[in-house]
Structure formats: C-alpha cells, structure tokens
Write an enzyme that holds these catalytic residues in place. Structure first.
Site, short mmCIF file in Angstrom:
data_model
loop_
_atom_site.label_atom_id
_atom_site.label_comp_id
_atom_site.label_asym_id
_atom_site.label_seq_id
_atom_site.Cartn_x
_atom_site.Cartn_y
_atom_site.Cartn_z
N HIS A 123 -6.64 -0.75 8.10
CA HIS A 123 -5.67 0.15 8.73
C HIS A 123 -5.78 1.54 8.11
CE1 HIS A 123 -4.09 -4.01 8.53
NE2 HIS A 123 -3.84 -3.80 9.81
N HIS A 154 0.80 -1.22 0.00
CA HIS A 154 0.00 0.00 0.00
C HIS A 154 0.83 1.27 0.00
CE1 HIS A 154 -4.48 1.03 1.00
NE2 HIS A 154 -4.06 1.62 -0.09
N HIS A 168 4.39 1.32 4.10
CA HIS A 168 3.00 0.99 3.73
C HIS A 168 2.01 1.40 4.82
CE1 HIS A 168 2.32 -3.33 5.59
NE2 HIS A 168 2.97 -2.55 6.42
N ASP A 198 -9.88 -0.30 3.99
CA ASP A 198 -8.69 -0.88 4.61
C ASP A 198 -9.01 -1.18 6.07
OD1 ASP A 198 -6.01 -1.42 5.41
OD2 ASP A 198 -5.22 0.18 4.13
#
Length: 338
Positions: free
Chosen positions: A146, A121, A161, A144
């Site tokens: 996160h 990412h 990422h 996501d």
C-alpha cells in the site's frame, strides 16, 4: 604512462577495501513500539516481543552486530479520542509518534542504525521524523503493498496507518489540516527522495497524489517486468547518496508467506525478492534506519501462519545487517589448530 595491470590492481584493492568496510560490525539500536491505534485490529502491538522471542537480537549478535536494545516504548492511550476531520485516534497517534521521534533521534545520536519494531505503519511518522531530526535529509525506501499516502481528508477509512506519508512530505503540507497532538510535527521529506517497492493495492486518491508529485514507484507489475535486481539498481541510481530509511511493511510479502498481518494483499513479493531488497540496501553502506511494521500475531489462523510471518520479518532484518544467503563468518574466525 600507467600500466594497465597497475590500474587493475588499484581497482581490486579499492573493491577489497569497500567490501571490508561493508563487512565491519554493524551497530544496531532496537526500539520496540507496541502500538496499534493507527488501525482497528488488535494484535500488532504484540509484534516487538514476538520478534525478540524469535531470536532477533541473538541472531544479529551471531552475525557480528553490536546490539543495544532500548526496550519497548510506553504510549499514552488518550481517553475520549474522538475522530477529527474523519481521522481516528488522532490524539493517541500524534502523542505516540512524538515519543517515537524522540526515541529514534536518541538512538541515532548514540551512533546506531535505528531499528523500530512496530506496531502499525502510522509509526513511520515518528520514526522518519526522528531520523531526519538526528541526521538531516534522508532517502526513504517504502516497501509495502500500500502507498499509505492518503491525506486525512482523502481517506475513506480514517485509519492513520494509511496516511503517514502525507504527514511527512513537504509537498502535501497544505493538504494536512492542523490536528491535535500533531503540533510538534513538521514535514521532513521531499517526494524526490521517496521510492516505493511492491505496490499492488493503491486507492484512486493515492494514485492521483503519486502522479501529481511524480513519485518513483515500482509496483508489482514493474517487479515482474524488470526483476527485483533491476528494481534495486534503479532505486539506488535514482536516490541521492543520503542516509537511507527503509520502512518495511510485512504485507509487502505475499500472504502465502506472511499471512499474519492486518491488510494482506495477494500477488506480493516472494520471500527471495523480499530478502534481496534488504541485502542490496545493506551493501550500499547507506542504510541508517529500518522500520519493521504490521506483523500481527493475532491475524494468523494457525501457529504456522504466525511462525512464518515472524520468522520472515526476522530474516528481513538480518538481511539489513549483513546476513548473506551464501553464508557468513565472523571476521576474526580462524580454524581450530590440531
């Protein structure tokens, strides 16, 4: 006076025209980004070819899309890429994202919806930067587990990422120190144009940043409370009518469905919820670029794990370009004559 039936007729015609516009063939430009240096686990660089091997291009064509595959980018692996201010592989990540930014910009200028097959990412830095360079301001829907909004100095791991959003946001520019191979990068996104969906593993530092910037976020708690249909309605009501960049981390989906990923987090989106997000954004007519990241075939314990993860990623991408679960047919189809 205006007859009520005339108004209904006009509204119906407008809806038919709107639906026909949405059903026109999508033009898709695919970029493979086999890159893994934004995080420490090998395998995510294999994903672009895995997604192609699973029939992504052919299935897009079967549902009426015009598809141009720009192939895989090649990335320089910088020797002696020592950590800088705690962040790892900075030079390699900076160089890769500069190359990706130029590639996405070219795809957009060719008139396609850009699809970036990652890769990890950290690549969202280049993908979103290139998108904005080509079309101007965009809205970002970040799906996501996160938040990926650590600054280089707040991150405990140093893995980029987990940091891409801090590089992209105007409001965090002063919190990102100058880094080698990032001199090309200028922030290009306002926090007002960002919506998160599916969050459930957010570090305290990230939570602080999000509250400080009043970022719009639908964690899994909100998905459970509101339902995904309401979440998508509120997302699109909140965002202005700019082109939409969808950045989709496969770990947004629950690991019971997509286990072959580097940082799985339990309690995620169901397959159905994940697909609904893509279907809804497709129907807006504003979807302009898509990232599919963090599919890692080496993290699956079995072939079934890998197959489930890859096939789900393909289905998510198909949903972005008109696939409907009620069924599809090509606009020029007609029944065979006896």
């Amino acid at each position: 006076f205006v007859c009520l039936s005339d108004i209904h007729g006009l509204c119906h015609k407008e809806n038919v025209v709107r639906n026909l516009l949405r059903e026109q063939a999508h033009s898709v430009g695919i970029i493979g980004a086999p890159f893994s240096k934004g995080q420490p686990k090998d395998g995510v660089e294999c994903a672009p070819n895995k997604l192609r091997a699973a029939g992504l291009l052919e299935r897009l064509q079967q549902q009426g899309c015009a598809v141009k595959d720009y192939g895989n980018l090649t990335f320089e692996n910088v020797a002696l890429d020592e950590p800088v201010k705690g962040s790892k592989s900075v030079r390699t990540v900076g160089s890769a994202n500069q190359r990706l930014s130029e590639a996405v910009k070219a795809v957009k200028r060719d008139g396609h919806t850009a699809v970036m097959l990652g890769g990890d990412h950290s690549l969202a830095i280049g993908s979103i930067h290139g998108h904005t360079a080509a079309v101007g301001p965009v809205s970002v829907v970040w799906v996501d587990a996160h938040a990926d909004i650590h600054t280089p100095l707040s991150s405990n791991t140093g893995n980029i990422h987990g940091q891409p959003m801090s590089y992209l946001l105007y409001e965090l520019q002063s919190k990102v120190p100058p880094l080698p191979n990032f001199s090309w990068m200028k922030p290009c996104l306002s926090s007002r144009d960002l919506v998160y969906i599916g969050l459930r593993d957010v570090d305290p530092e990230e939570h602080y940043i999000m509250k400080l910037l009043t970022v719009k976020a639908f964690s899994m708690t909100q998905v459970d409370q509101l339902g995904v249909a309401r979440v998508m309605e509120e997302t699109c009501d909140y965002l202005s009518k700019k082109p939409i960049h969808l950045s989709y981390d496969i770990d947004a989906i629950d690991p019971s469905v997509t286990p072959a990923t580097g940082t799985p987090a339990v309690g995620g989106l169901t397959y159905r919820e994940g697909i609904y997000i893509t279907e809804y954004l497709c129907q807006t007519g504003l979807l302009s670029a898509v990232d599919m990241v963090e599919v890692n075939p080496l993290r699956g314990r079995t072939e079934d794990d890998v197959h489930s993860t890859v096939s789900t990623a393909v289905d998510l991408l198909l949903g972005c370009f008109g696939r409907r679960r009620e069924g599809n047919h090509l606009p020029d189809y007609s029944l065979p004559e006896p």
